[in-house]
Scaffold this active site. Structure first.
Site, PDB file in Angstrom:
ATOM      1  N   ALA A 160       0.646  -0.976   0.002  1.00  0.00           N
ATOM      2  CA  ALA A 160       0.222  -0.445   0.123  1.00  0.00           C
ATOM      3  C   ALA A 160       0.912   1.660  -0.443  1.00  0.00           C
ATOM      4  CB  ALA A 160      -1.497   0.176   1.013  1.00  0.00           C
ATOM      5  N   CYS A 161       0.460   2.020   0.901  1.00  0.00           N
ATOM      6  CA  CYS A 161       1.440   3.513   1.133  1.00  0.00           C
ATOM      7  C   CYS A 161       3.027   3.862   0.895  1.00  0.00           C
ATOM      8  CB  CYS A 161       0.744   4.674   1.631  1.00  0.00           C
ATOM      9  SG  CYS A 161      -0.909   4.874   0.955  1.00  0.00           S
TER      10      CYS A 161
END
Ligand code: COA
Length: 386
Positions: A160-161
């Site tokens: 993800a981020c």
């Protein structure tokens, strides 16, 4: 938790691809509010009968105040602002043509290769580290590798981020086991996984691609490079940022998806979050990760010239650096690109590093830090070489 602390791998360059279109908060809110009017008019009888809640309007002032975001770059503007669609429109490409996500990554990669005066033959492998891959397989990284003419190997990874920080750590490991240079790219078409009909989050994301080239420290020294002093990663499971899109979704489909956000079974296949909980839980996790990493590297926080943080929420970043420094940080110490780019997932901290590092002198130290769904967080401490 994973950790490294030897200064034998360096960052030699970064690259950035910024999409051609930008959407201001005002433009986004105008489209959203027109959609609300349409929805409420269409559902007036149900709303009147108390069978359905009316949708509430969004506001540009709220968005900027709550998040710090003023605009976002997007790969397609018309589809997002089309009240009857509210999603980017992408022309399907035949398999023989470079896919859109790969194309963005190739632009960013070429930017980084130009900056370091490197050719495809100088690179031994490609990591595509991002929140959303365009397809299951073949790996995006292999397509990107092919488009660039890089020999060796490529593979995808998704944290993800925090993907870029995890990608740097992974590239670092590959270099320690023999690679000369690794290209790590972060193409993000975040607008394709964003529910533009959801007032709570329709403003959050933008599109972009970044690239980082890592090099073995045994290669000839360079003026404009950064020694990696250490990396540290951490993950803790949470459902507070989630996207249930996946290869098994088609098995769940029983009916055509209605275009009503309140009954649309596809909603959880897009980004969903508990924003307040994320804020409360991720701030301490990330500030403790950075602070303990600096302690173990014997670097006093005041010796860090800059924190290039993931760009999700301005107040969140201010809290994180305040906890690490014990005081408010200046914009110079914790630069913001969120206002112009919005949240670009894995690419955010790399955009900040790319745009706000030219003033570093040899010996200056900075921290690149990504964090997000998982939860996941990664800290990369770098020192300007020379
Ligand atoms: N326009 C106007 N008002 C809005 C709105 C909008 N677009 N969205 C929500 N509101 C309203 C809510 O209805 C609520 O009203 P109420 O107080 O009457 O109930 C109020 O504004 C506050 O909503 P809330 O969702 O609690 O806002 P917030 O201050 O938490 O800010 C975020 C929302 C998403 C900006 C913020 O929580 C955030 O950024 N969190 C971190 C998220 C993050 O980092 N995620 C990682 C993604 S990778």
């Amino acid at each position: 938790m994973s950790e490294t602390s030897e200064a034998n791998v360096r960052v030699v360059s970064t690259g950035l691809f910024t999409p051609p279109h930008s959407i201001s908060n005002e433009e986004l809110v105008t489209a959203f509010n027109a959609y609300v009017d349409l929805f409420n008019t269409k559902n007036a009888a149900y709303i009147e009968a108390g069978l359905r809640e009316p949708l509430q309007k969004s506001s540009a002032e709220f968005i900027e105040k709550a998040s710090g975001i003023k605009s976002r770059y997007v790969m397609d503007k018309a589809g997002i602002l089309d009240v009857h669609r509210m999603a980017p429109r992408f022309e399907p490409r035949p398999d023989e043509k470079l896919s859109l996500l790969a194309e963005m990554a190739v632009h960013a990669a070429r930017d980084a290769m130009r900056a370091a005066d490197l050719k495809a033959d100088d690179i031994d492998g490609v990591i595509c580290a991002a929140s959303n891959m365009q397809r299951g397989y073949p790996a995006m990284a292999v397509e990107i590798q092919d488009a660039l003419g890089v020999k060796g190997y490529g593979f995808d990874m998704n944290v993800a981020c925090a993907s870029a920080a995890f990608g740097i750590e992974t590239g670092l490991g590959l270099i320690r086991t023999g690679a000369r240079r690794i290209l790590m790219v972060n193409p993000e078409i975040c607008t394709a996984h964003l529910n533009f009909r959801n007032r709570d989050c329709h403003f959050i994301f933008g599109d972009v691609a970044t690239a980082v080239i890592l090099e073995n420290g045994s290669e000839p020294a360079r003026n404009d490079s950064w020694d990696i002093l250490g990396t540290r990663l951490e993950t803790r499971f949470s459902n507070n940022i989630r996207n249930n899109f996946g290869f098994m979704n088609h098995c769940e489909r029983e009916t055509e998806a209605p275009a009503d956000p309140q009954t649309d079974p596809f909603t959880d296949k897009l980004f969903v979050q508990e924003g307040r909980k994320v804020f409360k839980e991720v701030v301490p996790m990330v500030s403790e990760l950075i602070a303990s990493h600096l302690v173990d590297l014997i670097i006093p926080p005041e010796d860090v010239k800059r924190f290039w943080l993931h760009q999700a929420n301005l107040a969140m970043n201010e809290f994180i650096v305040r906890k690490v420094l014990g005081r408010d940080a200046t914009r110079e110490e914790a630069p913001v690109i969120l206002d112009e780019y919005a949240n670009t997932s894995s690419a955010g901290s790399i955009i900040a590093f790319h745009k706000h590092s030219n003033d570093f002198e040899p010996g200056d130290i900075g921290v690149i830090c990504g964090f997000g769904a998982g939860y996941s967080a990664g800290s990369v401490v770098v020192r300007k070489a020379g």
